[in-house]
Write a protein that holds these residues in place. Structure first.
Motif, PDB file in Angstrom:
ATOM      1  N   THR A  56      16.401  35.220  42.272  1.00 13.35           N
ATOM      2  CA  THR A  56      15.859  34.012  41.634  1.00 13.35           C
ATOM      3  C   THR A  56      14.382  33.787  41.935  1.00 13.35           C
ATOM      4  O   THR A  56      13.845  32.729  41.612  1.00 13.35           O
ATOM      5  N   TYR A  81      23.030  34.682  35.687  1.00 16.01           N
ATOM      6  CA  TYR A  81      24.274  34.129  36.217  1.00 16.01           C
ATOM      7  C   TYR A  81      25.230  35.262  36.591  1.00 16.01           C
ATOM      8  O   TYR A  81      26.090  35.676  35.813  1.00 16.01           O
ATOM      9  N   ALA A  85      24.107  34.323  42.703  1.00 20.30           N
ATOM     10  CA  ALA A  85      23.759  33.113  41.958  1.00 20.30           C
ATOM     11  C   ALA A  85      25.003  32.446  41.393  1.00 20.30           C
ATOM     12  O   ALA A  85      25.186  31.224  41.504  1.00 20.30           O
ATOM     13  N   ALA A 268      20.429  29.320  36.377  1.00 24.36           N
ATOM     14  CA  ALA A 268      20.882  30.659  36.006  1.00 24.36           C
ATOM     15  C   ALA A 268      21.295  30.670  34.541  1.00 24.36           C
ATOM     16  O   ALA A 268      21.747  29.660  34.005  1.00 24.36           O
TER      17      ALA A 268
END
Length: 274
Positions: A56, A81, A85, A268
């Motif tokens: 991220t 995603y 995450a 995400a």
């Protein structure tokens, strides 16, 4: 005015540090296993923490991944995603792991900064941007006790203010969107089991169509009072982007209230297959 803003940033920074101190103290007294892998006695073990930050650290452009989101508007996601995450978000939203919230908020802050940088470059002269979180259904709020997008947006704004934020632009959290109770000819939002999980893009769009409205907080919203944004420039925030149906519905509600949507930011995004 500048002195007030400086005092506000110092208070936000102090509150953020105080929250970290309290969290570290509670972690020492009441250790919990890692929210991602379940190993160790820390809320997020060093390995999962490093992997989450790696996934991220550089926000990506998720506008092209969302079929319902306009390509012309920026939509930044802190990461994809999957892996750490996805596990951390699920542990926070559905597993009661509130200790993961600061980590997720910092990730959202990075995505929000990326969206603001692109949006403000196309909208010179902007002095204020409203950060509008996507609302949860009543059933989801009763189950969790909080609105994920709003909780993360508050932490992300504190993080941005701590770092200075965009020069000359005031960022203000305005949770002005509400879910309608029951739509004519439709089930109430959240009435079907499982929420949106497992629904396709068309089903998600049909389910959220005209499900949001810009309204004041209860009890005034129960009386039918609405919100007029009248040219206010807004950025939408949410936790996960799947097809973009919820973000597009939130955008429609903002436009209906007279506002202007500059873009969106999420923690995400689900990367759909080509």
């Amino acid at each position: 005015m500048d002195d007030d803003a400086a005092v506000s940033r110092r208070l936000d920074a102090w509150a953020l540090r105080a929250g970290d101190w309290v969290g570290q103290t509670l972690e020492a007294l009441l250790p919990r296993s890692c929210a991602c892998c379940g190993v160790g006695i820390r809320g997020l073990c060093p390995v999962c923490s490093a992997l989450f930050h790696r996934f991220t650290a550089r926000p990506c452009d998720a506008a092209a991944w969302a079929p319902r989101w306009p390509d012309a508007l920026p939509c930044a996601a802190a990461g994809v995603y999957r892996h750490e995450a996805a596990r951390l978000l699920l542990a926070w939203k559905n597993g009661g792991r509130t200790d993961a919230q600061p980590v997720l908020a910092r990730a959202l802050a990075r995505a929000l900064a990326a969206t603001l940088a692109e949006a403000l470059a196309d909208a010179p002269g902007t002095r204020e941007v409203l950060i509008v979180p996507v609302p949860s259904s009543a059933a989801a709020f009763r189950r969790r006790g909080f609105v994920p997008a709003q909780a993360l947006a508050r932490g992300a704004l504190a993080e941005l203010r701590r770092g200075g934020g965009p020069d000359g632009v005031r960022l203000r959290l305005v949770p002005c969107l509400r879910r309608r109770g029951r739509l004519p000819g439709k089930l109430a939002w959240g009435a079907a089991r499982g929420g949106q999980k497992g629904l396709g893009a068309g089903q998600r769009r049909a389910r959220v169509h005209h499900s949001m409205v810009a309204a004041v907080s209860p009890p005034w919203s129960w009386c039918g009072f609405s919100v007029r944004l009248d040219g206010a420039r807004c950025v939408l925030v949410d936790d996960v982007l799947t097809t973009g149906a919820s973000l597009e519905e939130a955008r429609r509600a903002i436009l209906e209230a007279g506002g202007v949507v500059l873009g969106a930011a999420v923690v995400a995004a689900v990367r759909l297959p080509d």
